[in-house]
Design a protein around this motif. Structure first.
Motif, short mmCIF file in Angstrom:
data_model
loop_
_atom_site.label_atom_id
_atom_site.label_comp_id
_atom_site.label_asym_id
_atom_site.label_seq_id
_atom_site.Cartn_x
_atom_site.Cartn_y
_atom_site.Cartn_z
N ILE A 59 -6.16 6.33 -3.75
CA ILE A 59 -6.68 5.27 -2.89
C ILE A 59 -7.69 4.39 -3.63
CG2 ILE A 59 -8.13 4.87 -0.84
CD1 ILE A 59 -6.54 7.17 0.50
N LYS A 60 -8.50 5.01 -4.45
CA LYS A 60 -9.52 4.25 -5.20
C LYS A 60 -8.86 3.19 -6.09
CE LYS A 60 -13.22 4.75 -8.55
NZ LYS A 60 -13.89 5.63 -9.48
N VAL A 82 0.83 -1.20 0.00
CA VAL A 82 0.00 0.00 0.00
C VAL A 82 0.87 1.26 0.00
CG1 VAL A 82 -1.68 1.30 1.35
CG2 VAL A 82 -2.00 -1.14 1.04
N ILE A 83 1.91 1.27 0.83
CA ILE A 83 2.83 2.42 0.86
C ILE A 83 3.48 2.61 -0.51
CG2 ILE A 83 5.07 3.18 1.76
CD1 ILE A 83 2.90 3.78 3.73
N HIS A 84 3.94 1.51 -1.10
CA HIS A 84 4.61 1.60 -2.40
C HIS A 84 3.65 2.16 -3.46
CE1 HIS A 84 7.81 0.59 -5.23
NE2 HIS A 84 6.82 0.41 -6.07
N LEU A 85 2.45 1.63 -3.54
CA LEU A 85 1.51 2.08 -4.56
C LEU A 85 1.10 3.54 -4.34
CD1 LEU A 85 -0.78 -1.07 -4.88
CD2 LEU A 85 0.99 -0.31 -6.48
N SER A 96 -11.43 -2.57 0.32
CA SER A 96 -12.19 -1.31 0.35
C SER A 96 -11.26 -0.10 0.47
CB SER A 96 -13.16 -1.32 1.53
OG SER A 96 -12.45 -1.25 2.75
N ASN A 97 -11.81 1.07 0.13
CA ASN A 97 -11.06 2.31 0.29
C ASN A 97 -10.66 2.50 1.75
OD1 ASN A 97 -11.44 2.82 -2.41
ND2 ASN A 97 -12.95 4.43 -2.11
#
Length: 181
Positions: A139-140, A128-131, A149-150
């Motif tokens: 976030i979507k 998540v941090i990388h993306l 989920s968001n």
């Protein structure tokens, strides 16, 4: 971004050169993502190769060319996770890790940069941090790629930021290096 969508449309019509160009443009970012998940260059190369092949074979199924990058990231993450599952089944005797306390492990580092701290995060937080920060995805899109989920993406970002802040504040890993890589 519009030029990528045009190149994707060309590739969908059978233009191999267009597909190759798209992949060359995305390769550094995709490789960086694979490296953050797999950590070993040989595994990254395998994942990239498999993901590229799968993307090429199923390019005609992509309905919205403007989402090619997101689609490709999802394919790559799935390949990386498959490699990790396969790696867990195989234990090479000379790679069996020695038991170390976290204090002994982290105490050996004199300097740490942000990337090293991120690499120490649990995989779900690291991705998540990388993306979010390295790929600059909203976030979507992250929630679509990961199939969560968001709110779950936001929660993971919050948790990861907290862990990183604690690591820096407590100085467990030593002095942070802010020098450019």
């Amino acid at each position: 971004m519009a030029t990528m969508a045009l190149e994707v449309k060309k590739a969908q019509k059978g233009d191999l050169d267009a597909f190759v160009q798209i992949m060359r443009d995305l390769e550094p970012r995709l490789y960086s993502l694979a490296k953050s998940i797999l950590r070993r260059d040989e595994d990254c190369a395998d994942a990239m190769q498999e993901a590229t092949l799968k993307a090429y074979k199923s390019l005609s199924t992509l309905k919205k060319p403007e989402y090619f990058k997101t689609w490709m990231i999802r394919i790559l993450i799935n390949e990386c996770n498959q490699l990790l599952r396969n790696r867990q089944r195989i234990v090479v005797m000379d790679e069996v890790p020695e038991a170390k306390t976290s204090e002994a492990y982290y105490g050996s580092y004199q300097k740490m940069d942000i990337q090293e701290a991120v690499n120490r995060l649990d995989e779900s937080l690291r991705i998540v941090i990388h993306l979010f920060y390295y790929e600059d995805l909203p976030i979507k899109h992250i929630s679509e790629i990961l199939g969560i989920s968001n709110g779950a993406v936001r929660a993971r970002l919050h948790r990861a930021r907290g862990i990183l802040a604690d690591q820096m504040k407590n100085g467990k890993e030593g002095d942070l290096s802010y020098e450019p890589v």
